[in-house]
Enzyme design. Structure first.
Site, PDB file in Angstrom:
ATOM      1  CD  GLU A  74      -3.207  -1.019   0.510  1.00 18.32           C
ATOM      2  OE1 GLU A  74      -3.400   0.001   0.103  1.00 18.32           O
ATOM      3  OE2 GLU A  74      -3.922  -2.059   0.407  1.00 18.32           O
TER       4      GLU A  74
ATOM      5  CB  CYS B 191      -1.796   7.376   1.292  1.00 18.03           C
ATOM      6  SG  CYS B 191      -3.164   6.496   2.116  1.00 18.03           S
TER       7      CYS B 191
HETATM    8  P1  NAD Z   1       8.681   4.810   4.313  1.00 21.35           P
HETATM    9  O1  NAD Z   1       8.792   4.056   2.847  1.00 21.35           O
HETATM   10  O2  NAD Z   1       9.845   5.912   4.467  1.00 21.35           O
HETATM   11  O3  NAD Z   1       8.419   3.870   5.547  1.00 21.35           O
HETATM   12  C1  NAD Z   1       7.642   2.904   5.811  1.00 21.35           C
HETATM   13  C2  NAD Z   1       7.997   1.854   6.620  1.00 21.35           C
HETATM   14  O4  NAD Z   1       9.275   1.190   6.026  1.00 21.35           O
HETATM   15  C3  NAD Z   1       8.728   2.331   7.919  1.00 21.35           C
HETATM   16  O5  NAD Z   1       8.422   1.664   9.015  1.00 21.35           O
HETATM   17  C4  NAD Z   1      10.446   2.137   7.615  1.00 21.35           C
HETATM   18  O6  NAD Z   1      11.328   1.941   8.891  1.00 21.35           O
HETATM   19  C5  NAD Z   1      10.311   1.037   6.805  1.00 21.35           C
HETATM   20  N1  NAD Z   1      11.487   0.640   5.998  1.00 21.35           N
HETATM   21  C6  NAD Z   1      12.438   1.247   5.368  1.00 21.35           C
HETATM   22  N2  NAD Z   1      13.293   0.863   4.960  1.00 21.35           N
HETATM   23  C7  NAD Z   1      12.880  -0.563   4.990  1.00 21.35           C
HETATM   24  C8  NAD Z   1      13.431  -1.414   4.147  1.00 21.35           C
HETATM   25  N3  NAD Z   1      14.601  -1.590   3.231  1.00 21.35           N
HETATM   26  N4  NAD Z   1      13.128  -2.895   4.400  1.00 21.35           N
HETATM   27  C9  NAD Z   1      11.877  -2.876   5.096  1.00 21.35           C
HETATM   28  N5  NAD Z   1      11.243  -1.845   5.963  1.00 21.35           N
HETATM   29  C10 NAD Z   1      11.910  -0.624   5.649  1.00 21.35           C
HETATM   30  O7  NAD Z   1       7.573   5.438   4.232  1.00 21.35           O
HETATM   31  P2  NAD Z   1       7.069   6.697   5.369  1.00 21.35           P
HETATM   32  O8  NAD Z   1       7.746   7.872   4.915  1.00 21.35           O
HETATM   33  O9  NAD Z   1       7.162   6.268   6.683  1.00 21.35           O
HETATM   34  O10 NAD Z   1       5.347   6.955   5.153  1.00 21.35           O
HETATM   35  C11 NAD Z   1       4.839   7.772   3.927  1.00 21.35           C
HETATM   36  C12 NAD Z   1       4.627   7.201   2.716  1.00 21.35           C
HETATM   37  O11 NAD Z   1       3.608   5.863   3.059  1.00 21.35           O
HETATM   38  C13 NAD Z   1       3.873   8.066   1.847  1.00 21.35           C
HETATM   39  O12 NAD Z   1       4.178   7.678   0.597  1.00 21.35           O
HETATM   40  C14 NAD Z   1       2.504   7.458   1.943  1.00 21.35           C
HETATM   41  O13 NAD Z   1       1.753   7.677   0.760  1.00 21.35           O
HETATM   42  C15 NAD Z   1       2.490   6.272   2.105  1.00 21.35           C
HETATM   43  N6  NAD Z   1       1.060   5.553   2.667  1.00 21.35           N
HETATM   44  C16 NAD Z   1       0.565   4.930   2.050  1.00 21.35           C
HETATM   45  C17 NAD Z   1      -0.863   4.199   2.467  1.00 21.35           C
HETATM   46  C18 NAD Z   1      -1.487   3.701   1.542  1.00 21.35           C
HETATM   47  O14 NAD Z   1      -2.731   2.985   2.481  1.00 21.35           O
HETATM   48  N7  NAD Z   1      -1.406   3.269   0.352  1.00 21.35           N
HETATM   49  C19 NAD Z   1      -1.268   4.771   3.757  1.00 21.35           C
HETATM   50  C20 NAD Z   1      -0.208   5.717   4.483  1.00 21.35           C
HETATM   51  C21 NAD Z   1       0.894   6.110   4.188  1.00 21.35           C
END
Ligand code: NAD
Length: 481
Positions: free
Chosen positions: A232, A266
């Site tokens: 997502e 999002c």
């Molecule tokens: P991000 O991708 O930076 O981090 C998300 C999670 O992934 C964090 O817990 C982070 O620690 C973890 N992570 C980072 N590197 C990783 C790796 N190599 N392997 C596994 N996990 C890893 O995202 P963010 O900045 O925390 O969140 C914002 C983003 O999330 C925006 O793009 C937003 O649109 C999206 N989002 C999507 C939805 C949806 O339902 N589609 C909902 C909320 C947020």
């Protein structure tokens, strides 16, 4: 090997580091996963009703901890109103599954196969361990939204929340500990990317919510480990406002849809296309609505707009604004990122004179900014709305519902709100999948959500009268016989 033992967390209201988050090493994640796996067969062996009874107790325990939980989430995110909503929302999510899951998880009655003499029994075999990785914008809801259906199905669940918002975890743990046996099958591990990767390496199915960039990496790793993954990811949701729309209603809905949680959702509306015939009055109505919003600063209980939560997002928002101004955009209200009390706060902003050469029309901004652009006909509106790498959701305003549905059918997005904005944030019982880079995998919403957490297993039972093999060889003798 990951040998960092703690990481500092920044408070988004003060800009100060005021919390140290424990970091789980890869070995520690593996040990937690082993413990959860050992308990999962007992969890799975319980009846669906018993698992749901324990989840009902979990909702009650969250209600008991609601004040400290809201407090911790407020520290994590710098906003209070949405923290209250999150704590209520997660209880509603649990109650919805209490209602829906029994019917959906009921075993199917055995049936006769089309092939003679065979009875089919279908069984739902839960994955042993579901790994969940969540972002910072709604820390509580997004860490539990997939965990609840996974637990209902019979999986154990391992969650890694965002390193930007870890303060709610110990408080939520108290709620988990209040429910007999729940801590045996539901655990949080905190940390950054390496901890997330360890979660993937130890899971049987992965649900990831976050950015496209990380989502790609997560997808690659899941492929390597050979486990299914549900992604997502980000969005750049468009709104289309037709000439026959109720202007005042559309302006109010789009203000909410673009500004709630200071635009850090999002499914935030990040682009608005308006029929040129109503462009001026619409921009006036929208600006008036947005102009009335206030920062919840210095009093957190006042105003509607909180700070930018994640430090990494601050330069992105500033870059998008600078790039837009350099290419001719104009703010009709707001327009800057302010530094208040050590935090960074985006002014609620409406931008005009924008075009698709600007980053703010192409990349996810994740801030309280709505760029507005006119269109001349429906084809142009659809083309502009679809000219993005994302396909999460969209919205359309028109008094003619058939016309709106006609436009919706041409949009490349998973959920289309008609005469409202970002309804997926509230309506969780409509199944939807992401288009383009906004995601991959099964629907998080609606009843198909449960299907992500089990495999279909078939028992094919010869009923004892004769084998279908004998029947087949009788009608089509095998070569040489
Ligand atoms: P991000 O991708 O930076 O981090 C998300 C999670 O992934 C964090 O817990 C982070 O620690 C973890 N992570 C980072 N590197 C990783 C790796 N190599 N392997 C596994 N996990 C890893 O995202 P963010 O900045 O925390 O969140 C914002 C983003 O999330 C925006 O793009 C937003 O649109 C999206 N989002 C999507 C939805 C949806 O339902 N589609 C909902 C909320 C947020």
């Amino acid at each position: 090997m990951n040998d960092v033992v703690s990481l500092p967390s920044r408070n988004p209201r003060t800009g100060q580091t005021d919390y140290q988050m424990p970091v789980f090493s890869t070995d520690e994640v593996a040990a937690v996963a082993r413990r959860l796996r050992a308990a999962q067969p007992i969890w799975r062996a319980q009846s669906v009703d018993r698992r749901l009874e324990l989840l009902s107790q979990f909702a009650q325990a969250i209600a008991t901890e609601s004040e400290p939980l809201t407090e911790a989430l407020t520290k994590d995110t710098g906003r209070r109103f949405e923290s209250v909503l999150e704590v209520q929302g997660v209880q509603n999510t649990i109650r919805r599954w209490l209602n829906d899951a029994p019917g959906l998880l009921m075993g199917d009655a055995p049936r006769r196969a089309a092939t003679p003499n065979v009875i089919i029994e279908q069984h739902k075999r839960p994955y042993a361990l579901a790994g969940i990785i969540s972002p910072w914008n709604f820390p509580l809801i997004l860490s539990l939204i997939d965990a609840i259906p996974a637990l209902a199905v019979g999986c154990a669940v391992l969650i890694k929340p965002s390193e930007a918002t870890p303060r709610f975890v110990p408080v939520l743990q108290r709620a988990i500990d209040r429910v007999p046996g729940l801590a045996d099958v539901l655990a949080f591990v905190t940390g950054a990317g390496p901890t997330g990767e360890a979660v993937i390496r130890n899971s049987d199915v992965v649900c990831f919510t976050g950015s496209v960039r990380t989502g790609r990496r997560v997808g690659q790793l899941a492929a390597e480990v050979f486990v299914p993954v549900h992604l997502e990811l980000g969005g750049k949701d468009p709104a289309i406002v037709c000439a026959d729309a109720d202007i005042a209603h559309a302006a109010r809905a789009l203000t909410w849809g673009s500004m709630v949680n200071a635009g850090q959702t999002c499914m935030s509306i990040e682009r608005c296309y308006v029929d040129r015939k109503i462009y001026q009055p619409f921009v006036a109505a929208l600006s008036a609505e947005v102009d009335a919003l206030r920062h919840s600063y210095p009093d957190i209980t006042c105003g509607q707009i909180g700070p930018i939560i994640a430090e990494v997002q601050i330069p992105v928002v500033k870059r998008h604004l600078e790039d837009a101004y350099a290419k001719g955009a104009r703010a009709v209200t707001g327009g800057k990122v302010l530094e208040l009390g050590g935090g960074s706060w985006c002014e609620p902003t409406v931008l005009v004179d924008v075009n698709h050469d600007m980053a703010i029309l192409n990349e996810e901004t994740f801030a309280a900014i709505l760029p507005v652009m006119p269109f001349d006909d429906e084809d142009e509106a659809v083309r502009l709305a679809n000219s993005t790498d994302f396909g999460l959701s969209a919205c359309i305003f028109s008094r003619d519902i058939d016309r709106a549905k006609g436009i919706a059918a041409r949009l490349e997005a998973g959920a289309i709100s008609i005469n409202d904005a970002a309804l997926t944030s509230m309506v969780h019982d409509a199944a939807k999948q992401s288009f383009k880079y906004s995601g991959l995998g099964g629907s998080r919403m609606g009843t198909p959500s449960l299907q992500r957490f089990y495999r279909q297993q078939a028992f094919l039972i010869n009923d004892g009268s004769a084998s279908p093999w004998w029947f087949a060889s009788a009608v089509a003798p095998m070569a040489g016989s």
